[in-house]
Design a protein around this motif. Structure first.
Motif, PDB file in Angstrom:
ATOM      1  N   VAL A  94     -43.621 -63.236  -5.605  1.00 20.11           N
ATOM      2  CA  VAL A  94     -42.672 -62.350  -4.683  1.00 20.11           C
ATOM      3  C   VAL A  94     -41.436 -62.354  -4.871  1.00 20.11           C
ATOM      4  O   VAL A  94     -40.970 -63.468  -4.818  1.00 20.11           O
ATOM      5  CB  VAL A  94     -43.328 -62.611  -3.293  1.00 20.11           C
ATOM      6  CG1 VAL A  94     -42.567 -61.700  -2.149  1.00 20.11           C
ATOM      7  CG2 VAL A  94     -44.809 -62.360  -3.220  1.00 20.11           C
ATOM      8  N   ASN A  95     -40.639 -61.413  -5.202  1.00 23.37           N
ATOM      9  CA  ASN A  95     -39.327 -61.466  -5.449  1.00 23.37           C
ATOM     10  C   ASN A  95     -38.338 -60.679  -4.189  1.00 23.37           C
ATOM     11  O   ASN A  95     -38.689 -59.469  -4.185  1.00 23.37           O
ATOM     12  CB  ASN A  95     -38.829 -61.027  -6.638  1.00 23.37           C
ATOM     13  CG  ASN A  95     -39.213 -61.713  -7.728  1.00 23.37           C
ATOM     14  OD1 ASN A  95     -39.264 -62.953  -7.507  1.00 23.37           O
ATOM     15  ND2 ASN A  95     -39.729 -61.200  -8.772  1.00 23.37           N
ATOM     16  N   GLU A 100     -32.817 -57.437   1.603  1.00 22.39           N
ATOM     17  CA  GLU A 100     -34.140 -56.991   1.904  1.00 22.39           C
ATOM     18  C   GLU A 100     -34.710 -57.761   3.093  1.00 22.39           C
ATOM     19  O   GLU A 100     -35.351 -57.239   4.071  1.00 22.39           O
ATOM     20  CB  GLU A 100     -34.939 -56.790   0.847  1.00 22.39           C
ATOM     21  CG  GLU A 100     -36.229 -56.038   0.803  1.00 22.39           C
ATOM     22  CD  GLU A 100     -37.126 -55.811  -0.349  1.00 22.39           C
ATOM     23  OE1 GLU A 100     -38.311 -55.636  -0.298  1.00 22.39           O
ATOM     24  OE2 GLU A 100     -36.621 -56.222  -1.469  1.00 22.39           O
ATOM     25  N   LEU A 101     -34.641 -59.235   2.808  1.00 22.13           N
ATOM     26  CA  LEU A 101     -35.250 -60.181   3.878  1.00 22.13           C
ATOM     27  C   LEU A 101     -34.466 -59.934   5.086  1.00 22.13           C
ATOM     28  O   LEU A 101     -35.075 -59.767   6.226  1.00 22.13           O
ATOM     29  CB  LEU A 101     -34.943 -61.660   3.190  1.00 22.13           C
ATOM     30  CG  LEU A 101     -35.570 -62.811   4.101  1.00 22.13           C
ATOM     31  CD1 LEU A 101     -37.106 -62.452   4.262  1.00 22.13           C
ATOM     32  CD2 LEU A 101     -35.299 -64.113   3.606  1.00 22.13           C
ATOM     33  N   SER A 106     -34.717 -58.333  10.658  1.00 25.25           N
ATOM     34  CA  SER A 106     -34.350 -57.682  11.840  1.00 25.25           C
ATOM     35  C   SER A 106     -35.358 -56.379  12.276  1.00 25.25           C
ATOM     36  O   SER A 106     -35.289 -56.512  13.365  1.00 25.25           O
ATOM     37  CB  SER A 106     -32.917 -56.927  11.393  1.00 25.25           C
ATOM     38  OG  SER A 106     -32.630 -55.958  12.553  1.00 25.25           O
ATOM     39  N   ALA A 107     -35.931 -55.875  11.446  1.00 27.52           N
ATOM     40  CA  ALA A 107     -36.986 -54.894  11.744  1.00 27.52           C
ATOM     41  C   ALA A 107     -38.218 -55.637  12.783  1.00 27.52           C
ATOM     42  O   ALA A 107     -38.636 -55.332  13.946  1.00 27.52           O
ATOM     43  CB  ALA A 107     -37.582 -54.185  10.670  1.00 27.52           C
ATOM     44  N   ILE A 108     -38.463 -56.826  12.297  1.00 27.73           N
ATOM     45  CA  ILE A 108     -39.477 -57.601  12.959  1.00 27.73           C
ATOM     46  C   ILE A 108     -39.059 -57.925  14.739  1.00 27.73           C
ATOM     47  O   ILE A 108     -39.526 -57.914  15.456  1.00 27.73           O
ATOM     48  CB  ILE A 108     -39.886 -58.925  12.261  1.00 27.73           C
ATOM     49  CG1 ILE A 108     -40.896 -58.376  11.065  1.00 27.73           C
ATOM     50  CG2 ILE A 108     -40.583 -59.847  13.183  1.00 27.73           C
ATOM     51  CD1 ILE A 108     -41.006 -59.736  10.214  1.00 27.73           C
ATOM     52  N   GLU A 109     -37.618 -58.333  14.761  1.00 28.85           N
ATOM     53  CA  GLU A 109     -37.198 -58.833  15.801  1.00 28.85           C
ATOM     54  C   GLU A 109     -37.118 -57.720  16.673  1.00 28.85           C
ATOM     55  O   GLU A 109     -37.252 -57.830  18.147  1.00 28.85           O
ATOM     56  CB  GLU A 109     -35.820 -59.338  15.739  1.00 28.85           C
ATOM     57  CG  GLU A 109     -35.844 -60.700  15.021  1.00 28.85           C
ATOM     58  CD  GLU A 109     -34.542 -61.421  14.706  1.00 28.85           C
ATOM     59  OE1 GLU A 109     -33.403 -60.500  14.980  1.00 28.85           O
ATOM     60  OE2 GLU A 109     -34.387 -62.272  14.124  1.00 28.85           O
ATOM     61  N   THR A 110     -36.842 -56.273  16.275  1.00 29.56           N
ATOM     62  CA  THR A 110     -36.709 -55.219  17.000  1.00 29.56           C
ATOM     63  C   THR A 110     -37.982 -54.779  17.587  1.00 29.56           C
ATOM     64  O   THR A 110     -38.266 -54.609  18.818  1.00 29.56           O
ATOM     65  CB  THR A 110     -36.088 -54.103  16.110  1.00 29.56           C
ATOM     66  OG1 THR A 110     -34.713 -54.534  15.821  1.00 29.56           O
ATOM     67  CG2 THR A 110     -36.089 -52.783  17.090  1.00 29.56           C
ATOM     68  N   TRP A 111     -39.146 -54.932  16.854  1.00 30.31           N
ATOM     69  CA  TRP A 111     -40.356 -54.852  17.293  1.00 30.31           C
ATOM     70  C   TRP A 111     -40.783 -55.650  18.272  1.00 30.31           C
ATOM     71  O   TRP A 111     -41.500 -55.086  19.204  1.00 30.31           O
ATOM     72  CB  TRP A 111     -41.204 -54.834  15.849  1.00 30.31           C
ATOM     73  CG  TRP A 111     -42.875 -54.481  16.390  1.00 30.31           C
ATOM     74  CD1 TRP A 111     -43.372 -53.360  16.514  1.00 30.31           C
ATOM     75  CD2 TRP A 111     -43.465 -55.485  16.378  1.00 30.31           C
ATOM     76  NE1 TRP A 111     -44.670 -53.489  16.653  1.00 30.31           N
ATOM     77  CE2 TRP A 111     -44.955 -54.738  16.663  1.00 30.31           C
ATOM     78  CE3 TRP A 111     -43.725 -56.877  16.623  1.00 30.31           C
ATOM     79  CZ2 TRP A 111     -46.228 -55.565  16.888  1.00 30.31           C
ATOM     80  CZ3 TRP A 111     -44.873 -57.640  16.418  1.00 30.31           C
ATOM     81  CH2 TRP A 111     -46.084 -56.870  16.826  1.00 30.31           C
TER      82      TRP A 111
END
Length: 117
Positions: A94-95, A100-101, A106-111
Motif C-alpha cells: 500500500v503506497n 492523500e493520507l 480529514s474526511a474521517i474526522e468530518t464524518w
C-alpha cells in the motif's frame, strides 16, 4: 526484424504480437523514428522466464503502473503469494502519499463529527 507504425500497432495488436513471436524484434515507429521494441518473452531465451516475469511485475507495481492483482497475474502468482514475496523484499503493498493520507484523515474526522452531532 519488423517495423510497424503506432497506428498499425493500435489497429491490430494481435498481429504485432504474432510478429514478435516469429521475428526477433518488432520496432514500433513514431513519425519515422523508432519508439519502442516489442519482444516475445519466450524468445528471449532467458533460462528463468518466470524470474523475468516476476521482476517485470515488481517493477511495474513499484512504479504504480499496475495494481497488485495485475502484478500477480504478470508474475504468474496468486495475490497472496505476490504479497508474501513483496513482503520478503521489503516492498510495501500500500503506497499512500502524505497529502492523500491527510485528506483521508480529514474526511474521517468530518464524518465522525457529523455522526456524533
Amino acid at each position: 526484424m519488423k517495423a510497424l507504425s503506432i497506428r498499425e500497432l493500435k489497429n491490430n495488436p494481435s498481429a504485432a504480437l504474432r510478429d514478435a513471436q516469429t521475428d526477433d524484434l518488432v520496432v514500433v515507429m513514431n513519425r519515422q523514428q523508432p519508439q519502442a521494441l516489442l519482444v516475445d518473452l519466450a524468445r528471449l531465451g532467458a533460462a528463468d522466464l518466470s524470474g523475468v516475469k516476476f521482476a517485470l511485475a515488481v517493477a511495474l507495481f513499484r512504479q504504480g503502473n499496475v495494481s497488485l492483482g495485475y502484478a500477480a497475474r504478470i508474475a504468474g502468482l496468486s495475490v497472496s503469494a505476490m504479497i508474501e514475496r513483496l513482503g520478503r523484499m521489503g516492498i510495501p503493498i500500500v503506497n499512500v502519499d502524505d497529502r492523500e493520507l491527510d485528506h483521508d484523515l480529514s474526511a474521517i474526522e468530518t464524518w465522525q463529527c457529523r455522526q456524533s452531532a
